[in-house]
Design a protein around this motif. Sequence first.
Motif, PDB file in Angstrom:
ATOM      1  N   LEU A  80     -25.198  23.879   4.734  1.00 53.05           N
ATOM      2  CA  LEU A  80     -26.572  23.441   4.975  1.00 53.05           C
ATOM      3  C   LEU A  80     -27.513  24.491   4.415  1.00 53.05           C
ATOM      4  O   LEU A  80     -27.432  25.666   4.782  1.00 53.05           O
ATOM      5  CB  LEU A  80     -26.815  23.274   6.480  1.00 53.05           C
ATOM      6  N   ASP A  81     -28.378  24.076   3.494  1.00 56.70           N
ATOM      7  CA  ASP A  81     -29.348  24.994   2.894  1.00 56.70           C
ATOM      8  C   ASP A  81     -30.676  24.924   3.637  1.00 56.70           C
ATOM      9  O   ASP A  81     -31.221  23.837   3.860  1.00 56.70           O
ATOM     10  CB  ASP A  81     -29.587  24.636   1.422  1.00 56.70           C
ATOM     11  N   ILE A  82     -31.184  26.085   4.011  1.00 51.74           N
ATOM     12  CA  ILE A  82     -32.487  26.200   4.664  1.00 51.74           C
ATOM     13  C   ILE A  82     -33.429  26.894   3.689  1.00 51.74           C
ATOM     14  O   ILE A  82     -33.197  28.033   3.285  1.00 51.74           O
ATOM     15  CB  ILE A  82     -32.400  27.018   5.979  1.00 51.74           C
ATOM     16  N   GLY A  83     -34.491  26.194   3.297  1.00 51.85           N
ATOM     17  CA  GLY A  83     -35.442  26.763   2.342  1.00 51.85           C
ATOM     18  C   GLY A  83     -34.806  26.956   0.981  1.00 51.85           C
ATOM     19  O   GLY A  83     -34.043  26.124   0.499  1.00 51.85           O
ATOM     20  N   SER A  84     -35.110  28.095   0.347  1.00 47.73           N
ATOM     21  CA  SER A  84     -34.508  28.470  -0.942  1.00 47.73           C
ATOM     22  C   SER A  84     -33.541  29.619  -0.678  1.00 47.73           C
ATOM     23  O   SER A  84     -33.945  30.785  -0.653  1.00 47.73           O
ATOM     24  CB  SER A  84     -35.599  28.904  -1.938  1.00 47.73           C
ATOM     25  N   PRO A  85     -32.267  29.310  -0.468  1.00 48.94           N
ATOM     26  CA  PRO A  85     -31.310  30.322   0.006  1.00 48.94           C
ATOM     27  C   PRO A  85     -31.123  31.516  -0.933  1.00 48.94           C
ATOM     28  O   PRO A  85     -30.883  31.346  -2.124  1.00 48.94           O
ATOM     29  CB  PRO A  85     -30.001  29.530   0.125  1.00 48.94           C
ATOM     30  N   ASN A  86     -31.276  32.713  -0.361  1.00 50.02           N
ATOM     31  CA  ASN A  86     -30.882  33.930  -1.064  1.00 50.02           C
ATOM     32  C   ASN A  86     -29.942  34.762  -0.184  1.00 50.02           C
ATOM     33  O   ASN A  86     -29.650  35.907  -0.473  1.00 50.02           O
ATOM     34  CB  ASN A  86     -32.110  34.760  -1.473  1.00 50.02           C
ATOM     35  N   LYS A  87     -29.480  34.144   0.898  1.00 50.78           N
ATOM     36  CA  LYS A  87     -28.494  34.743   1.803  1.00 50.78           C
ATOM     37  C   LYS A  87     -27.477  33.655   2.147  1.00 50.78           C
ATOM     38  O   LYS A  87     -27.770  32.472   2.069  1.00 50.78           O
ATOM     39  CB  LYS A  87     -29.160  35.246   3.095  1.00 50.78           C
ATOM     40  N   ILE A  88     -26.311  34.078   2.585  1.00 51.06           N
ATOM     41  CA  ILE A  88     -25.297  33.122   3.020  1.00 51.06           C
ATOM     42  C   ILE A  88     -24.670  33.625   4.311  1.00 51.06           C
ATOM     43  O   ILE A  88     -24.375  34.811   4.450  1.00 51.06           O
ATOM     44  CB  ILE A  88     -24.209  32.898   1.941  1.00 51.06           C
ATOM     45  N   ALA A  89     -24.527  32.728   5.288  1.00 49.75           N
ATOM     46  CA  ALA A  89     -23.870  33.053   6.554  1.00 49.75           C
ATOM     47  C   ALA A  89     -22.624  32.184   6.679  1.00 49.75           C
ATOM     48  O   ALA A  89     -22.660  30.985   6.404  1.00 49.75           O
ATOM     49  CB  ALA A  89     -24.807  32.808   7.733  1.00 49.75           C
ATOM     50  N   LEU A  90     -21.515  32.803   7.082  1.00 51.58           N
ATOM     51  CA  LEU A  90     -20.219  32.139   7.124  1.00 51.58           C
ATOM     52  C   LEU A  90     -19.755  31.903   8.552  1.00 51.58           C
ATOM     53  O   LEU A  90     -19.835  32.810   9.395  1.00 51.58           O
ATOM     54  CB  LEU A  90     -19.199  32.977   6.377  1.00 51.58           C
ATOM     55  N   PHE A  91     -19.272  30.679   8.814  1.00 53.63           N
ATOM     56  CA  PHE A  91     -18.872  30.267  10.164  1.00 53.63           C
ATOM     57  C   PHE A  91     -17.499  29.619  10.126  1.00 53.63           C
ATOM     58  O   PHE A  91     -16.976  29.285   9.069  1.00 53.63           O
ATOM     59  CB  PHE A  91     -19.894  29.274  10.737  1.00 53.63           C
ATOM     60  N   GLU A  92     -16.946  29.397  11.328  1.00 48.98           N
ATOM     61  CA  GLU A  92     -15.626  28.781  11.414  1.00 48.98           C
ATOM     62  C   GLU A  92     -15.683  27.277  11.629  1.00 48.98           C
ATOM     63  O   GLU A  92     -14.644  26.610  11.541  1.00 48.98           O
ATOM     64  CB  GLU A  92     -14.813  29.449  12.528  1.00 48.98           C
ATOM     65  N   PHE A 122     -28.074  28.162  13.720  1.00 46.64           N
ATOM     66  CA  PHE A 122     -29.389  27.818  13.183  1.00 46.64           C
ATOM     67  C   PHE A 122     -30.390  27.557  14.300  1.00 46.64           C
ATOM     68  O   PHE A 122     -31.530  28.037  14.256  1.00 46.64           O
ATOM     69  CB  PHE A 122     -29.288  26.589  12.286  1.00 46.64           C
ATOM     70  N   GLU A 123     -29.957  26.826  15.312  1.00 42.88           N
ATOM     71  CA  GLU A 123     -30.886  26.516  16.400  1.00 42.88           C
ATOM     72  C   GLU A 123     -31.252  27.764  17.205  1.00 42.88           C
ATOM     73  O   GLU A 123     -32.401  27.926  17.626  1.00 42.88           O
ATOM     74  CB  GLU A 123     -30.289  25.457  17.323  1.00 42.88           C
ATOM     75  N   LEU A 124     -30.302  28.651  17.401  1.00 42.87           N
ATOM     76  CA  LEU A 124     -30.574  29.867  18.180  1.00 42.87           C
ATOM     77  C   LEU A 124     -31.419  30.875  17.420  1.00 42.87           C
ATOM     78  O   LEU A 124     -32.283  31.532  17.995  1.00 42.87           O
ATOM     79  CB  LEU A 124     -29.245  30.523  18.580  1.00 42.87           C
ATOM     80  N   LYS A 125     -31.201  30.995  16.114  1.00 46.74           N
ATOM     81  CA  LYS A 125     -31.830  32.062  15.330  1.00 46.74           C
ATOM     82  C   LYS A 125     -32.982  31.586  14.438  1.00 46.74           C
ATOM     83  O   LYS A 125     -33.844  32.385  14.070  1.00 46.74           O
ATOM     84  CB  LYS A 125     -30.771  32.718  14.441  1.00 46.74           C
ATOM     85  N   ARG A 126     -32.961  30.329  14.036  1.00 51.18           N
ATOM     86  CA  ARG A 126     -33.957  29.766  13.121  1.00 51.18           C
ATOM     87  C   ARG A 126     -34.158  30.640  11.884  1.00 51.18           C
ATOM     88  O   ARG A 126     -35.281  31.042  11.548  1.00 51.18           O
ATOM     89  CB  ARG A 126     -35.298  29.568  13.850  1.00 51.18           C
ATOM     90  N   PRO A 127     -33.091  30.971  11.167  1.00 53.37           N
ATOM     91  CA  PRO A 127     -33.215  31.812   9.962  1.00 53.37           C
ATOM     92  C   PRO A 127     -33.897  31.051   8.830  1.00 53.37           C
ATOM     93  O   PRO A 127     -33.896  29.810   8.803  1.00 53.37           O
ATOM     94  CB  PRO A 127     -31.756  32.128   9.615  1.00 53.37           C
ATOM     95  N   GLU A 128     -34.452  31.766   7.898  1.00 49.11           N
ATOM     96  CA  GLU A 128     -35.130  31.150   6.750  1.00 49.11           C
ATOM     97  C   GLU A 128     -34.419  31.532   5.450  1.00 49.11           C
ATOM     98  O   GLU A 128     -33.800  32.587   5.350  1.00 49.11           O
ATOM     99  CB  GLU A 128     -36.594  31.603   6.695  1.00 49.11           C
ATOM    100  N   ASN A 129     -34.539  30.654   4.455  1.00 58.77           N
ATOM    101  CA  ASN A 129     -33.982  30.903   3.112  1.00 58.77           C
ATOM    102  C   ASN A 129     -32.533  31.379   3.181  1.00 58.77           C
ATOM    103  O   ASN A 129     -32.184  32.472   2.736  1.00 58.77           O
ATOM    104  CB  ASN A 129     -34.844  31.919   2.357  1.00 58.77           C
ATOM    105  N   ILE A 130     -31.693  30.520   3.739  1.00 53.56           N
ATOM    106  CA  ILE A 130     -30.305  30.887   3.959  1.00 53.56           C
ATOM    107  C   ILE A 130     -29.405  29.677   3.748  1.00 53.56           C
ATOM    108  O   ILE A 130     -29.822  28.534   3.962  1.00 53.56           O
ATOM    109  CB  ILE A 130     -30.112  31.465   5.380  1.00 53.56           C
ATOM    110  N   ARG A 131     -28.187  29.926   3.313  1.00 51.98           N
ATOM    111  CA  ARG A 131     -27.160  28.884   3.226  1.00 51.98           C
ATOM    112  C   ARG A 131     -26.166  29.111   4.353  1.00 51.98           C
ATOM    113  O   ARG A 131     -25.575  30.188   4.466  1.00 51.98           O
ATOM    114  CB  ARG A 131     -26.454  28.925   1.874  1.00 51.98           C
ATOM    115  N   LEU A 132     -25.999  28.102   5.192  1.00 50.80           N
ATOM    116  CA  LEU A 132     -25.032  28.156   6.277  1.00 50.80           C
ATOM    117  C   LEU A 132     -23.767  27.455   5.788  1.00 50.80           C
ATOM    118  O   LEU A 132     -23.813  26.279   5.417  1.00 50.80           O
ATOM    119  CB  LEU A 132     -25.579  27.457   7.523  1.00 50.80           C
ATOM    120  N   LEU A 133     -22.645  28.162   5.787  1.00 52.10           N
ATOM    121  CA  LEU A 133     -21.402  27.600   5.269  1.00 52.10           C
ATOM    122  C   LEU A 133     -20.294  27.693   6.305  1.00 52.10           C
ATOM    123  O   LEU A 133     -19.982  28.769   6.796  1.00 52.10           O
ATOM    124  CB  LEU A 133     -20.974  28.347   3.997  1.00 52.10           C
ATOM    125  N   SER A 134     -19.716  26.542   6.621  1.00 42.49           N
ATOM    126  CA  SER A 134     -18.542  26.519   7.494  1.00 42.49           C
ATOM    127  C   SER A 134     -17.283  26.537   6.650  1.00 42.49           C
ATOM    128  O   SER A 134     -17.143  25.743   5.712  1.00 42.49           O
ATOM    129  CB  SER A 134     -18.549  25.257   8.369  1.00 42.49           C
TER     130      SER A 134
END
Length: 315
Positions: A194-206, A215-227
Amino acid sequence: MGDRVDREEVRKANEVHVLDYLQSKGEAMEKQGHYYRHPEHDSLVVKDSGHWYWNSRSKGGYGAISFAREYYDMTFQDAVRDVNTQDHSKTFSREAERHVAKEFEYPLHQEVAKHENISTYLTEERKLNPKIVAALVRKGLLAEDKLKNGIFKWKDSAGKIVGGDRQGTVKMDNKRGSFKQIMANSKEDGGFRLDIGSPNKIALFESPIDALSYFELKRPENIRLLSMSGLKDQSTTTGIRDLIKDCKERGAVVEQVIFAVDNDAAGEQFVERWSNYLTNFEVDKPKNKDWNIDLVEAKTPVKQKEPKKVIEVER
């Protein structure tokens, strides 16, 4: 039910692919090349062909009947009946016996127009914001199939569906409490993103639900969330490489890699291994075992103790 099963019952059970049987039983097998490994018994593997091996027990066989007899300790008759009474999705084809790697084809025919079961499950059981769930459906990242499973679709940078996670919405009598599965022939190095904004960071999950909870807890911006749907090195490598490529096309650079995996021994070992290859990374651990537990805890009201009643004694 008696001790006999007729030829038709045996023939019918023999036609069920062992992986379809495991899927219907809620066993979340993890795809690794041309075979699937059981996450809780890592020496137990099932091949695309339908052959299975339990190396630690020196056991093996072919098909759902023999597997049910060994794994669930059933008699032949009970195994035949159990295989035939399951609601099979028939995801795995006999063509898999050719051992040919097939490109993922999204089973659109299994999808239903409504998504009330998965929406209810995610909002009531997993406490995700209904607006987030609705947005996923609207963006074509979340759907529901005929068996009331949620489907988290894996899409690449071109928007092509390359795989998916199935998430059950009905409680099952297994260690996970519900059915979970990576869809057949999903891209081995892919994952729900899931891309939020214009991603220049990536967060990795299980898991997809952990990514959405974060995402709901932290509301990060410009990030790609990858499971990664587990802890998969190939998904991490491809995920970082894809973001570098996407950023380059926008004239940007990747600023950070965030490991937001489970707060357990397996997660720690995964991060420690990757720390040998990356210099600019961050570890963001959930307070509990995973991010969804944190979200559920944050949204569960704390019961306050009722004040003790003062008993007045007449004088």
